[in-house]
Design a protein around this motif. Structure first.
Motif, PDB file in Angstrom:
ATOM      1  N   THR A 129       0.840  -1.192   0.000  1.00 26.92           N
ATOM      2  CA  THR A 129       0.000   0.000   0.000  1.00 26.92           C
ATOM      3  C   THR A 129       0.877   1.245   0.000  1.00 26.92           C
ATOM      4  OG1 THR A 129      -0.123  -0.036   2.420  1.00 26.92           O
ATOM      5  CG2 THR A 129      -1.903  -1.126   1.209  1.00 26.92           C
ATOM      6  N   CYS A 130       0.326   2.350  -0.493  1.00 23.80           N
ATOM      7  CA  CYS A 130       1.021   3.633  -0.497  1.00 23.80           C
ATOM      8  C   CYS A 130       0.508   4.481   0.671  1.00 23.80           C
ATOM      9  CB  CYS A 130       0.772   4.381  -1.810  1.00 23.80           C
ATOM     10  SG  CYS A 130       1.658   3.712  -3.228  1.00 23.80           S
ATOM     11  N   VAL A 131       1.404   5.209   1.295  1.00 24.36           N
ATOM     12  CA  VAL A 131       1.004   6.049   2.418  1.00 24.36           C
ATOM     13  C   VAL A 131       0.956   7.508   1.997  1.00 24.36           C
ATOM     14  CG1 VAL A 131       2.022   4.455   4.079  1.00 24.36           C
ATOM     15  CG2 VAL A 131       3.368   6.380   3.242  1.00 24.36           C
ATOM     16  N   ASP A 132       0.266   8.304   2.799  1.00 24.74           N
ATOM     17  CA  ASP A 132       0.216   9.749   2.599  1.00 24.74           C
ATOM     18  C   ASP A 132       1.221  10.418   3.524  1.00 24.74           C
ATOM     19  OD1 ASP A 132      -1.717   9.636   0.675  1.00 24.74           O
ATOM     20  OD2 ASP A 132      -3.383  10.054   2.035  1.00 24.74           O
ATOM     21  N   VAL A 133       1.691  11.581   3.124  1.00 29.75           N
ATOM     22  CA  VAL A 133       2.655  12.321   3.927  1.00 29.75           C
ATOM     23  C   VAL A 133       2.275  13.792   3.914  1.00 29.75           C
ATOM     24  CG1 VAL A 133       4.215  12.681   1.975  1.00 29.75           C
ATOM     25  CG2 VAL A 133       5.118  12.771   4.296  1.00 29.75           C
ATOM     26  N   ASN A 134       2.558  14.471   5.006  1.00 28.28           N
ATOM     27  CA  ASN A 134       2.344  15.909   5.098  1.00 28.28           C
ATOM     28  C   ASN A 134       3.701  16.561   5.314  1.00 28.28           C
ATOM     29  OD1 ASN A 134       1.770  18.568   5.824  1.00 28.28           O
ATOM     30  ND2 ASN A 134      -0.153  18.007   6.813  1.00 28.28           N
ATOM     31  N   PRO A 135       4.297  17.142   4.269  1.00 24.68           N
ATOM     32  CA  PRO A 135       5.635  17.718   4.398  1.00 24.68           C
ATOM     33  C   PRO A 135       5.717  18.847   5.420  1.00 24.68           C
ATOM     34  CG  PRO A 135       4.995  17.500   2.099  1.00 24.68           C
ATOM     35  CD  PRO A 135       3.770  17.273   2.922  1.00 24.68           C
ATOM     36  N   SER A 137       4.248  18.808   8.321  1.00 21.67           N
ATOM     37  CA  SER A 137       3.993  18.289   9.657  1.00 21.67           C
ATOM     38  C   SER A 137       5.054  17.269  10.006  1.00 21.67           C
ATOM     39  CB  SER A 137       2.605  17.633   9.722  1.00 21.67           C
ATOM     40  OG  SER A 137       2.427  16.954  10.948  1.00 21.67           O
ATOM     41  N   SER A 138       5.369  17.137  11.254  1.00 18.42           N
ATOM     42  CA  SER A 138       6.369  16.160  11.680  1.00 18.42           C
ATOM     43  C   SER A 138       5.800  14.757  11.701  1.00 18.42           C
ATOM     44  CB  SER A 138       6.890  16.519  13.080  1.00 18.42           C
ATOM     45  OG  SER A 138       5.815  16.550  14.009  1.00 18.42           O
ATOM     46  N   ALA A 139       4.474  14.662  11.609  1.00 12.67           N
ATOM     47  CA  ALA A 139       3.836  13.347  11.648  1.00 12.67           C
ATOM     48  C   ALA A 139       3.348  12.964  10.272  1.00 12.67           C
ATOM     49  CB  ALA A 139       2.650  13.372  12.619  1.00 12.67           C
ATOM     50  N   ALA A 140       3.518  11.700   9.923  1.00 13.16           N
ATOM     51  CA  ALA A 140       3.000  11.170   8.668  1.00 13.16           C
ATOM     52  C   ALA A 140       2.484   9.775   8.936  1.00 13.16           C
ATOM     53  CB  ALA A 140       4.099  11.128   7.610  1.00 13.16           C
ATOM     54  N   SER A 141       1.341   9.479   8.383  1.00 12.87           N
ATOM     55  CA  SER A 141       0.765   8.165   8.626  1.00 12.87           C
ATOM     56  C   SER A 141       0.011   7.710   7.402  1.00 12.87           C
ATOM     57  CB  SER A 141      -0.188   8.212   9.824  1.00 12.87           C
ATOM     58  OG  SER A 141      -1.301   9.025   9.529  1.00 12.87           O
ATOM     59  N   ALA A 142      -0.411   6.460   7.429  1.00 16.33           N
ATOM     60  CA  ALA A 142      -1.143   5.911   6.290  1.00 16.33           C
ATOM     61  C   ALA A 142      -2.462   6.620   6.079  1.00 16.33           C
ATOM     62  CB  ALA A 142      -1.386   4.414   6.512  1.00 16.33           C
ATOM     63  N   GLY A 143      -2.997   7.236   7.110  1.00 12.17           N
ATOM     64  CA  GLY A 143      -4.257   7.940   6.967  1.00 12.17           C
ATOM     65  C   GLY A 143      -4.100   9.391   6.594  1.00 12.17           C
ATOM     66  N   GLY A 144      -2.857   9.854   6.415  1.00 14.30           N
ATOM     67  CA  GLY A 144      -2.649  11.261   6.080  1.00 14.30           C
ATOM     68  C   GLY A 144      -2.086  11.997   7.277  1.00 14.30           C
ATOM     69  N   GLY A 145      -1.212  12.959   7.042  1.00 12.50           N
ATOM     70  CA  GLY A 145      -0.580  13.694   8.125  1.00 12.50           C
ATOM     71  C   GLY A 145      -1.444  14.819   8.640  1.00 12.50           C
ATOM     72  N   GLY A 153       0.549  11.867  -1.480  1.00 11.06           N
ATOM     73  CA  GLY A 153       1.302  10.627  -1.509  1.00 11.06           C
ATOM     74  C   GLY A 153       2.778  10.785  -1.172  1.00 11.06           C
ATOM     75  N   ALA A 154       3.286   9.847  -0.366  1.00 11.62           N
ATOM     76  CA  ALA A 154       4.699   9.871   0.013  1.00 11.62           C
ATOM     77  C   ALA A 154       5.596   9.661  -1.204  1.00 11.62           C
ATOM     78  CB  ALA A 154       4.967   8.795   1.062  1.00 11.62           C
ATOM     79  N   PHE A 155       5.153   8.831  -2.154  1.00 14.19           N
ATOM     80  CA  PHE A 155       5.954   8.604  -3.356  1.00 14.19           C
ATOM     81  C   PHE A 155       6.036   9.870  -4.201  1.00 14.19           C
ATOM     82  CE2 PHE A 155       5.997   6.890  -7.865  1.00 14.19           C
ATOM     83  CZ  PHE A 155       7.364   6.693  -7.898  1.00 14.19           C
ATOM     84  N   SER A 156       4.909  10.562  -4.365  1.00 16.38           N
ATOM     85  CA  SER A 156       4.913  11.826  -5.107  1.00 16.38           C
ATOM     86  C   SER A 156       5.864  12.823  -4.456  1.00 16.38           C
ATOM     87  CB  SER A 156       3.500  12.420  -5.161  1.00 16.38           C
ATOM     88  OG  SER A 156       2.607  11.559  -5.829  1.00 16.38           O
ATOM     89  N   ASN A 157       5.820  12.873  -3.132  1.00 11.92           N
ATOM     90  CA  ASN A 157       6.702  13.777  -2.400  1.00 11.92           C
ATOM     91  C   ASN A 157       8.167  13.380  -2.594  1.00 11.92           C
ATOM     92  OD1 ASN A 157       7.197  15.919  -0.352  1.00 11.92           O
ATOM     93  ND2 ASN A 157       7.916  14.195   0.869  1.00 11.92           N
ATOM     94  N   ALA A 158       8.434  12.069  -2.600  1.00  9.66           N
ATOM     95  CA  ALA A 158       9.808  11.594  -2.783  1.00  9.66           C
ATOM     96  C   ALA A 158      10.332  11.954  -4.169  1.00  9.66           C
ATOM     97  CB  ALA A 158       9.863  10.083  -2.564  1.00  9.66           C
TER      98      ALA A 158
END
Length: 215
Positions: A129-135, A137-145, A153-158
């Protein structure tokens, strides 16, 4: 319609790049060659899972009888035809496979399948599965930061991180995926981006990039 059929309709000399930051997105283009993925990471020197042998996922399925029983309880229709149940449940939103006449479904694909023009950069392997990230915020989780920014998406951010850190280099599709894997690993994410395309397209430039001298 499979993405492969769309790819095969491209004009000569063009390519179709998909950056899919969605769960189970590996292998979206049928019969496309794996360049970076569960069966190639060892030979490329990339780590997968615990860093040892590549992980080969086992196929998972739901027994037909269980699926049929579940759909029958929803539709109250006594038939073993899955398509009938899906049309009843989803109407116009059901797959074209269940709307089109049988003769059209069985017709050969024109042009025939060919693994050359499609380029798939998937955010994870087919079993992940792909996770969401909030650049922001210091917190990132599968449900969104959380935080003030909007999660994506964490991959898009990467990928954006990789391009931003290499402003004077024209990166290939292979380099982008390999570098994005490293970024996600450093961030502690368990997903493993993959690349599916021909050998030629693997070393071609990733989408549009500034016209700079290669270094």
């Amino acid at each position: 319609m499979d993405f492969r059929q769309l790819v095969n309709r491209l004009p000569k000399g063009s390519s179709f790049t998909i950056l899919s930051d969605s769960c189970h997105s590996g292998c979206l283009i049928d019969k496309e060659k794996e360049q970076i993925g569960p069966s190639t990471v060892s030979s490329l020197g990339l780590r997968d899972g615990d860093g040892t042998a590549p992980f080969i996922p086992k196929a998972k399925s739901i027994p037909f009888d269980s699926l049929l029983h579940f759909l029958s309880t929803l539709t109250k229709i006594n038939t073993s035809d899955i398509g009938t149940h899906l049309l009843q449940c989803f109407g116009a939103d059901a797959s074209l496979r269940f709307h089109m006449p049988r003769e059209e479904l069985d017709a050969p694909i024109d042009p025939p399948l060919k693994p050359d023009e499609g380029i798939l950069l998937s955010g994870c392997q087919a079993n992940e599965t792909c996770v969401d990230v909030n650049p922001w915020s210091s917190a990132a989780s599968a449900g969104g930061g959380g935080g003030a920014g909007k999660a994506y998406g964490a991959f898009s951010n990467a990928v954006q991180t990789v391009l931003r850190e290499n402003p004077r280099r024209r990166l290939s599709n292979r380099e982008v995926v390999a570098a994005a894997r490293a970024v996600l690993e450093a961030q502690g994410f368990a997903q493993h981006p993959c690349l599916y395309c021909s050998d030629e397209n693997a070393d071609a430039s990733f989408l549009w990039q500034p016209q700079v001298a290669d270094v």
